[in-house]
Each structure stands twice: as structure tokens, then as C-alpha cells.
Design an enzyme around this catalytic site. Structure first.
Site, PDB file in Angstrom:
ATOM      1  CG  ASN A  71      -0.467   1.070   2.465  1.00 49.66           C
ATOM      2  OD1 ASN A  71      -0.585   2.370   2.105  1.00 49.66           O
ATOM      3  ND2 ASN A  71      -0.106  -0.338   3.168  1.00 49.66           N
ATOM      4  CB  ALA A  72       1.843   3.568  -2.196  1.00 55.12           C
ATOM      5  N   GLY A  74      -0.623   6.976   1.586  1.00 54.29           N
ATOM      6  CA  GLY A  74       0.005   8.600   2.124  1.00 54.29           C
ATOM      7  C   GLY A  74      -1.506   9.113   2.671  1.00 54.29           C
ATOM      8  CB  CYS A 132       4.745  10.249   9.171  1.00 54.62           C
ATOM      9  SG  CYS A 132       3.232   9.846   9.671  1.00 54.62           S
ATOM     10  CE  LYS A 166       2.904   0.879  13.091  1.00 48.23           C
ATOM     11  NZ  LYS A 166       1.510   1.095  12.569  1.00 48.23           N
ATOM     12  CB  ILE A 192       7.296  -3.913  11.401  1.00 51.32           C
ATOM     13  CG1 ILE A 192       7.516  -4.442  11.258  1.00 51.32           C
ATOM     14  CG2 ILE A 192       8.484  -4.028  12.988  1.00 51.32           C
ATOM     15  CD1 ILE A 192       7.751  -5.652  10.436  1.00 51.32           C
ATOM     16  N   GLY A 244       2.466  -7.354  12.357  1.00 47.00           N
ATOM     17  CA  GLY A 244       2.781  -7.634  10.760  1.00 47.00           C
ATOM     18  C   GLY A 244       2.757  -8.823  11.065  1.00 47.00           C
ATOM     19  N   GLY A 245       1.546  -9.388   9.912  1.00 42.88           N
ATOM     20  CA  GLY A 245       1.645 -10.686   9.291  1.00 42.88           C
ATOM     21  C   GLY A 245       0.911 -11.625   9.891  1.00 42.88           C
ATOM     22  CB  THR A 267      -2.939  -7.464   5.817  1.00 43.97           C
ATOM     23  OG1 THR A 267      -2.174  -6.165   5.800  1.00 43.97           O
ATOM     24  CG2 THR A 267      -2.935  -7.804   4.498  1.00 43.97           C
TER      25      THR A 267
HETATM   26  C1  LIG Z   1      -4.264  -0.401   3.872  1.00 42.55           C
HETATM   27  C2  LIG Z   1      -3.556   0.178   5.251  1.00 42.55           C
HETATM   28  C3  LIG Z   1      -2.759   1.001   6.237  1.00 42.55           C
HETATM   29  C4  LIG Z   1      -2.319   1.457   7.016  1.00 42.55           C
HETATM   30  N1  LIG Z   1      -2.651   2.465   7.564  1.00 42.55           N
HETATM   31  C5  LIG Z   1      -1.426   3.230   8.718  1.00 42.55           C
HETATM   32  C6  LIG Z   1      -1.284   3.955   9.131  1.00 42.55           C
HETATM   33  O1  LIG Z   1      -2.149   5.111   8.972  1.00 42.55           O
HETATM   34  N2  LIG Z   1      -0.933   4.800  10.439  1.00 42.55           N
HETATM   35  C7  LIG Z   1       0.281   3.240  10.500  1.00 42.55           C
HETATM   36  O2  LIG Z   1       0.697   3.683  12.144  1.00 42.55           O
HETATM   37  N3  LIG Z   1       0.303   2.306  10.244  1.00 42.55           N
HETATM   38  C8  LIG Z   1      -0.380   2.122   9.581  1.00 42.55           C
HETATM   39  N4  LIG Z   1      -0.107   0.915   7.859  1.00 42.55           N
HETATM   40  C9  LIG Z   1       0.480   0.014   8.476  1.00 42.55           C
HETATM   41  C10 LIG Z   1      -0.581  -1.268  10.072  1.00 42.55           C
HETATM   42  O3  LIG Z   1      -0.447  -0.522  10.803  1.00 42.55           O
HETATM   43  C11 LIG Z   1       0.984  -1.991  10.054  1.00 42.55           C
HETATM   44  O4  LIG Z   1       1.649  -1.802  11.385  1.00 42.55           O
HETATM   45  C12 LIG Z   1       1.138  -3.000   8.911  1.00 42.55           C
HETATM   46  O5  LIG Z   1       0.545  -3.166   8.041  1.00 42.55           O
HETATM   47  C13 LIG Z   1       1.549  -4.327   9.464  1.00 42.55           C
HETATM   48  O6  LIG Z   1       0.429  -5.012   9.842  1.00 42.55           O
HETATM   49  P1  LIG Z   1       0.218  -6.015   9.358  1.00 42.55           P
HETATM   50  O7  LIG Z   1       0.807  -6.938   8.272  1.00 42.55           O
HETATM   51  O8  LIG Z   1      -1.160  -7.169   9.995  1.00 42.55           O
HETATM   52  O9  LIG Z   1      -1.117  -5.653   7.793  1.00 42.55           O
HETATM   53  C14 LIG Z   1      -1.200   0.623   6.931  1.00 42.55           C
HETATM   54  C15 LIG Z   1      -1.189  -0.637   7.084  1.00 42.55           C
HETATM   55  C16 LIG Z   1      -2.256  -0.698   5.238  1.00 42.55           C
HETATM   56  C17 LIG Z   1      -2.779  -1.682   4.592  1.00 42.55           C
END
Ligand SMILES: Cc1cc2nc3c(=O)[nH]c(=O)nc-3n(C[C@H](O)[C@H](O)[C@H](O)COP(=O)(O)O)c2cc1C
Length: 306
Positions: A71-72, A74, A132, A166, A192, A244-245, A267
Site C-alpha cells: 500500500n501507498a 499516503g 511519516c 511505532k 513493525i 506484522g502479518g 491486513t
Molecule cells: C491499508 C493500510 C493502511 C495503513 N495505514 C496506517 C496508518 O495510518 N498508520 C500506521 O501507523 N500504520 C498504518 N498501516 C500499517 C499497519 O498498521 C501495520 O503496521 C502493517 O500493515 C503491518 O501489519 P499487518 O501485516 O498485520 O497488516 C497501514 C497498513 C495498511 C495495509
């Protein structure tokens, strides 16, 4: 059936169980209830918010990858005043522990946001999204020890709430950043965030994402995140939230054994919103089967056992 104590206290933040959503992958809306009782989670968390409205990156903003998502986004959002007036009341109605995640273009914005949120009732902790980009010098806070320490120290000057720092995996040695976060006064570490990644469309011969590069999340990053939690748990003396995952109770238990006191699920919950409840139940069943009485008994056990 034997009662299991699933509650955990993380540096002043009391959770009824150790499983909560990851920032940016969860939301609550006034008229669209979730398909489960939100009160069963350990806590709820907002998407990272900035002072002002942000539109985020050009689309496409998300693409699939093997065992993950890139994802990007932003960090699009409507700004802190919208969060306070419109979003927080919905979160507070959930009768849950509320964590607000804040972003920031540099030290000053993190401090201003923390100062503003200090005036608001019903926030139990603040998570700092230190990944950020920093407009002041174009360095991401979480990539620099000095900036990490300073940002957290400045937030701590104005905030009485537990501060979760974080961390980003996109560094050479995450333990150095974790130490800096501890020095700055963080109460809790979460790790992470996503891992820098990209995808290329072989038909157009261009990057798939509008922003060209993004961050990988999902099952693909779990072993990497687990190793980082393990390393950080060996290094600092702060409670850790593993992220993370995580897609199953087995994944979550691995993080707890590695030294995390709680976990965030991102996710996997986008794919199956009910997965967090299954993870809570799975941890409880595991503790019961293994003869434990409390979640606290297994935190860091793999570390003690090796
Ligand atoms: C669509 C999406 C949006 C995210 N937005 C943020 C965010 O606004 N702030 C943040 O700290 N992390 C954000 N993350 C990161 C997640 O909080 C998390 O750290 C990262 O996805 C790893 O966990 P996961 O593998 O369980 O998704 C986002 C991740 C995804 C997939």
C-alpha cells in the site's frame, strides 16, 4: 472451565485482552456497525491523523503481492479537528479502550497534535506513527535515532497519556531506534510498520502504484516482524506490541513468546474482519491447554527458554 486472565497492563495502558487492530486497517462508523461486538477486542485504534486534511497519494494505492499487500495510501485524512468532533465520539461510544494514532511532518507537528489531544477526554493512549516523512529535513523520524528520541521527548513534555512509539522496519538496526525511543521516554513500543516494497506491471512496464513505491504488509512479513520483536525485546525494557502479518492465534502466540505483551492485526482483518475474535479465543484455548492461568505467564518465554 478454568478462567484465564487475558488482561494485560502495558506501561499504564490497561487492556482486557492483548489483541487489537493495527492503525489504518480499522474504522468505526456511526451507521455501519461491524459484524462483531467491538467490545471483545483489547482496544480500538484510529487511522493516523495529522493536523490538517491530507489527500494522500495518487491511485492505485494498493496492490496484491504474494502473501501480502503493498500500500501507498499516503495517510489521507480529514485532520485532527474532524477526528475530535466527528470520529472520536463514535469510537468512544464503543465503550472501549481508545488509542489515537498520530502522524506528523516533523517534530513540531507531533508535539502540536499531542498538545491538542491532551485537552480531549476519552483517549487512553497515543500511538506515534514515526514512519511519516519529515518535511523539515526529508528524513523519516523512525529512521533516525536522534529524531526518534527528540520527537518522543517533546510529545512527553505535553502529554500525560501513555505514549506508544511505532517503529519502522526500514532501518539497518531497529534495536538502536528502540533504544532511542526508550531514552526519549516512550512508555510502549509497537513494531513493525510496513516494509518498503514495490510492484511493476510487465504489460505497461511501469510501477503499479501511483506513488511507485509503497509498504508491504500481511503474512509475507511475519517472520521478519517476529525477529524484530525478538531483537527489541532483548534490548529494551519496555512493553512491546507486536505487529506484522499476524493472521492466526498461532502467529499471535509466537509474538507473545518472542517478547510482545500484545499484538495488533492489520491486513488479516481487512480480509476477514472476524479474525481478531478467533485470535483472542485461540490464545485463551492455548493457555488453558498448556496449563497457564494468565497471558502474562507466556510473554517472552521463548527468550527465557533459549
Ligand atoms: C491499508 C493500510 C493502511 C495503513 N495505514 C496506517 C496508518 O495510518 N498508520 C500506521 O501507523 N500504520 C498504518 N498501516 C500499517 C499497519 O498498521 C501495520 O503496521 C502493517 O500493515 C503491518 O501489519 P499487518 O501485516 O498485520 O497488516 C497501514 C497498513 C495498511 C495495509
Amino acid at each position: 472451565m478454568k478462567k484465564i486472565d487475558m488482561s494485560i497492563n502495558l506501561g499504564g495502558l490497561q487492556l482486557k485482552n492483548p489483541v487489537m487492530p493495527a492503525s489504518g486497517t480499522f474504522d468505526l462508523y456511526e451507521n455501519t456497525p461491524l459484524p462483531y461486538d467491538v467490545k471483545r477486542l483489547g482496544a480500538v485504534i484510529t487511522k493516523s491523523i495529522f493536523l490538517e486534511k491530507r489527500f494522500g497519494n495518487p491511485s492505485p494505492r494498493i496492490c496484491e503481492s504474494t502473501s501480502g499487500l503493498i500500500n501507498a495510501l499516503g495517510t489521507p485524512g480529514k485532520g485532527v479537528e474532524y477526528l475530535i468532533k466527528k470520529k472520536l465520539p463514535v469510537f468512544q461510544k464503543a465503550n472501549q479502550t481508545v488509542i489515537v494514532s498520530i502522524g506528523g511532518n516533523g517534530l513540531k507537528e507531533f508535539k502540536l497534535l499531542a498538545e491538542r489531544l491532551e485537552q480531549v477526554e476519552g483517549i487512553d493512549a497515543i500511538e506515534l506513527d514515526l514512519s511519516c516523512p519529515n518535511n523539515e529535513n526529508n528524513i523519516i523520524v523512525a529512521k533516525d535515532e536522534f529524531l526518534t528520541e527528540q520527537t518522543i521527548a517533546q510529545v512527553k513534555e505535553v502529554s500525560t497519556k501513555p505514549i506508544i512509539a511505532k517503529l519502522s522496519p526500514n532501518v539497518t538496526d531497529i534495536t538502536k531506534i528502540a533504544r532511542a525511543a526508550q531514552k526519549g521516554g516512550a512508555d510502549i513500543l509497537s513494531l513493525i510498520n510496513t516494509i518498503s516494497a514495490m510492484a511493476i506491471d510487465i504489460k505497461t512496464k511501469k510501477p503499479v502504484l501511483g506513488n511507485k513505491v509503497g509498504g508491504l504488509s500481511g503474512p509475507a512479513i511475519k517472520p521478519i516482524a517476529l525477529k524484530m520483536v525478538w531483537d527489541v525485546a532483548h534490548t529494551v525494557d519496555l512493553p512491546i506490541i507486536g505487529i506484522g502479518g499476524i493472521s492466526s492465534s498461532k502467529d499471535a502466540i509466537e509474538f507473545l513468546l518472542a517478547g510482545a505483551s500484545a499484538v495488533e492485526v492489520g491486513t488479516a482483518a481487512l480480509i476477514d474482519p472476524l479474525v481478531m475474535l478467533e485470535i483472542i479465543q485461540g490464545i485463551e484455548d492455548y493457555l488453558r491447554q498448556q496449563g497457564y492461568h494468565s497471558i502474562k505467564e507466556i510473554v517472552g518465554l521463548a527468550f527465557k527458554n533459549h
